[in-house]
Scaffold this motif. Structure first.
Motif, PDB file in Angstrom:
ATOM      1  N   UNK A 119      -0.814  -9.100  -2.901  1.00 22.32           N
ATOM      2  CA  UNK A 119      -0.329  -7.752  -3.221  1.00 22.32           C
ATOM      3  C   UNK A 119       0.764  -7.795  -4.281  1.00 22.32           C
ATOM      4  N   UNK A 120       1.706  -8.728  -4.116  1.00 26.19           N
ATOM      5  CA  UNK A 120       2.804  -8.777  -5.073  1.00 26.19           C
ATOM      6  C   UNK A 120       2.440  -9.564  -6.327  1.00 26.19           C
TER       7      UNK A 120
ATOM      8  N   UNK B 155       7.969 -10.470   6.463  1.00 29.21           N
ATOM      9  CA  UNK B 155       8.615 -11.409   5.547  1.00 29.21           C
ATOM     10  C   UNK B 155       8.966 -10.729   4.226  1.00 29.21           C
ATOM     11  N   UNK B 156       8.029  -9.997   3.646  1.00 28.35           N
ATOM     12  CA  UNK B 156       8.320  -9.356   2.354  1.00 28.35           C
ATOM     13  C   UNK B 156       9.444  -8.340   2.532  1.00 28.35           C
TER      14      UNK B 156
ATOM     15  N   UNK C  14       0.705 -13.434   6.193  1.00 23.97           N
ATOM     16  CA  UNK C  14       0.561 -12.200   6.960  1.00 23.97           C
ATOM     17  C   UNK C  14       0.495 -11.026   5.996  1.00 23.97           C
ATOM     18  N   UNK C  15      -0.463 -10.120   6.261  1.00 22.81           N
ATOM     19  CA  UNK C  15      -0.652  -8.928   5.442  1.00 22.81           C
ATOM     20  C   UNK C  15      -0.859  -9.273   3.955  1.00 22.81           C
TER      21      UNK C  15
ATOM     22  N   UNK D 262       4.839  -1.420  -1.875  1.00 21.14           N
ATOM     23  CA  UNK D 262       3.866  -0.703  -2.709  1.00 21.14           C
ATOM     24  C   UNK D 262       2.763  -0.095  -1.844  1.00 21.14           C
TER      25      UNK D 262
ATOM     26  N   UNK E 173      11.696  -7.117  -0.665  1.00 25.50           N
ATOM     27  CA  UNK E 173      10.652  -6.638  -1.568  1.00 25.50           C
ATOM     28  C   UNK E 173      10.423  -5.138  -1.387  1.00 25.50           C
ATOM     29  N   UNK E 174       9.848  -4.534  -2.399  1.00 22.55           N
ATOM     30  CA  UNK E 174       9.415  -3.146  -2.318  1.00 22.55           C
ATOM     31  C   UNK E 174       8.248  -3.008  -1.335  1.00 22.55           C
TER      32      UNK E 174
ATOM     33  N   UNK F  45      12.752 -10.092   2.862  1.00 15.45           N
ATOM     34  CA  UNK F  45      13.162 -10.695   1.591  1.00 15.45           C
ATOM     35  C   UNK F  45      13.518  -9.639   0.539  1.00 15.45           C
TER      36      UNK F  45
ATOM     37  N   UNK G 258       0.532 -10.750   1.522  1.00 22.03           N
ATOM     38  CA  UNK G 258       1.553 -10.317   0.568  1.00 22.03           C
ATOM     39  C   UNK G 258       1.565 -11.117  -0.731  1.00 22.03           C
TER      40      UNK G 258
ATOM     41  N   UNK H  22       1.601  -1.800   1.527  1.00 26.15           N
ATOM     42  CA  UNK H  22       1.416  -3.249   1.416  1.00 26.15           C
ATOM     43  C   UNK H  22       2.745  -3.967   1.618  1.00 26.15           C
ATOM     44  N   UNK H  23       2.931  -4.491   2.802  1.00 27.04           N
ATOM     45  CA  UNK H  23       4.187  -5.156   3.149  1.00 27.04           C
ATOM     46  C   UNK H  23       3.944  -6.050   4.353  1.00 27.04           C
ATOM     47  N   UNK H  24       4.883  -6.956   4.602  1.00 22.81           N
ATOM     48  CA  UNK H  24       4.887  -7.723   5.837  1.00 22.81           C
ATOM     49  C   UNK H  24       6.335  -7.839   6.280  1.00 22.81           C
TER      50      UNK H  24
END
Lengths: 342, 342
Positions: A95-96, B317-318, A89-90, B326, B323-324, B321, A92, B313-315
């Motif tokens: 992106x990361x 899930x990120x 999804x999205x 960005x 995450x930043x 978890x 990620x 830029x994220x979901x």
């Protein structure tokens, strides 16, 4: 401006785009499969030293990109754009995975067809004069994909025989204006094809009509027969989808059984690895292309192939709301730089 | 092949790409906002006659695409490729919105920057000789986005003042080789910029550094000052992100306060519509561009603008978890066809 279109849905480059390098990194199971020796790196740890499957997948992309740039003999600042995608999804994982590189990025989503999309848009950028070098990369990870689309791994549900096994892996290619032993000569952009199928555990069947549509259109647009390709290579139709593709194309008068190959069937051994219909995921077609297909073209063993990654367009939400699972497939014509035109 | 690059991250087209039409459809709240009169269609029903928010969003894309093609005086078969995206997992709003058109599709994901990405890749395709006509479209829907990223609407949680309100809307543009009163003259591809922020309820702050990076790079690559643009228009930084962008560019020596505008700030009335920091979503920048910005350029009121949709830029899930978040921003230079070079 030079016209670079051909037929209804295809592009024929005036100057073919060079594939300067390919790099692939995969997980342990993929490393134990029939193509194990071909991959650049095999990770024993499914977490690849990180704390989550998503971070692990990001690490796969980062490693594949770094390797591909190094194998092309370039520095990262020479890459003008990255075309990247994954299944999450999205997006990620991408992106990361590639943020640290500080290279301009176009994020893509075409499900498991994304490497076809990334090579298409990347080669269009190079041939259009927008970049000296670009990079195309996609990835998937068994753990992150199961969590995204199916059941928690700990639930231990039984998988139907039509299901595929998401490949843990990433493949990256550097494209450029000159050099290299393999070229992208043209491409056929895929349409979304919906036959009304709803079974997300049988993605091969969902994607086969899209593969048929794009391959058929490629034959029409370039006025070619299956024999004009040494191989016609789909992404991850698996055993079930392969048979459907053969039947659908046979109905249109084309027998591709002599040329057809599927990355998802090649990457695992059905006798010893029990993955049911085969492998799947963005990382399947990408890693098999970079590690196994590209070297054969570079060596001249195959003079011209049609690479057709296939994607199933769905999400947990669309599935739960009872939507169909349409497919899409993007085709890329890859030729040996010297023998491709023969 | 003609070199079409300029500076480090930018493209300057040898032949500017025509924007032949723009069409926008929005929801009721957006229709009641300051730009209400500009939109082509306003839907009173948040479900747009469908059974789910996702289907509603797909309907928005379908309607916007149909309108844009009609306004350009074309038939759908004349559109060679669609560049489409949205915010939902696996971009299902696009996949289900445009499948029926049977036009080849490239699926994109750049969060709320996606309209910048779609116009960039679409114009590259036209200027590269890969298509006579292409179409760029993105969408978002308040209901589908809240469900995807935040809390169930029925939960009724309180939103912080830094939060934005996802726009229900879709904007579509047809691009072509000639004609039209507005041109895409060039573009600057964005990098992923990560300042370490983690607050998904303050996306303006997460995206502002990316907007700064892309705008600054555009000034460098084209050797321009803020005054060289009549407007510099970001996507959805909102009130909070706008101030951060101003400060960051001021630190680099550029004062854009005289030129800056933000689609998210324009689309809602802060006095009467209580959306806190402003509007956001893929549909925000796209619908404001098609309905409000493009006509002003076509009329010559603005001769040259920099359109910079911004994405976080994220979901889910990120975020969960740790995450930043960005950001990324893609810039497109749009000029009046006659007065743009003045």
């Amino acid at each position: 401006m030079t016209e670079q279109t051909i037929g209804q849905q295809s592009i024929q480059f005036q100057n073919a785009v060079s594939i300067l390098s390919g790099a692939a990194i995969v997980g342990k199971k993929e490393g134990e499969g029939p193509l194990g020796d071909a991959f650049d790196m095999i990770g024993d740890d499914p977490m690849f030293g990180t704390n989550s499957w998503e971070e692990a997948e990001s690490t796969l992309q980062k490693e594949a990109v770094g390797l591909a740039i190094a194998k092309a003999g370039l520095q990262k600042w020479q890459i003008r754009m990255i075309y990247a995608g994954d299944l999450l999804a999205q997006s990620v994982a991408s992106s990361f995975g590639i943020a640290d590189l500080q290279i301009p990025v176009y994020g893509l989503y075409g499900a498991c067809s994304t490497m076809g999309e990334a090579l298409s848009l990347g080669s269009m950028a190079v041939a259009g004069g927008y970049a000296q070098y670009v990079l195309s990369v996609t990835s998937s990870h068994f753990g992150s994909a199961e969590k995204e689309f199916r059941f928690p791994l700990g639930y231990g549900n039984q998988r139907p025989l039509s299901a595929t096994w998401t490949v843990t892996g990433s493949g990256a290619c550097v494209l450029g204006r000159e050099g290299g032993k393999a070229h992208i000569a043209g491409l056929t952009t895929g349409k979304i094809v919906d036959y009304g199928l709803k079974d997300s555990q049988n993605m091969g069947a969902c994607m086969a009509p899209a593969a048929c549509d794009t391959i058929y259109q490629n034959f029409m647009d370039f006025n070619r027969m299956p024999e004009d390709y040494d191989k016609i290579i789909t992404g991850d139709l698996g055993q079930v989808g392969q048979k459907i593709l053969w039947d659908l194309l046979m109905e249109k008068g084309y027998d591709i059984r002599g040329q057809h190959m599927d990355c998802g069937i090649e990457i695992f051994d059905p006798e010893t690895q029990d993955t049911h219909s085969g492998g799947s995921g963005c990382g399947c077609a990408a890693s098999v292309f970079a590690a196994y297909i590209l070297p054969k073209i570079e060596a001249g063993e195959w003079k011209r192939i049609l690479f057709v990654p296939t994607g199933a367009l769905m999400s947990k939400v669309s599935f739960n709301e009872g939507q169909n699972v349409p497919g899409i497939a993007h085709a890329v014509i890859v030729e040996n730089a010297e023998k491709g035109g023969e």
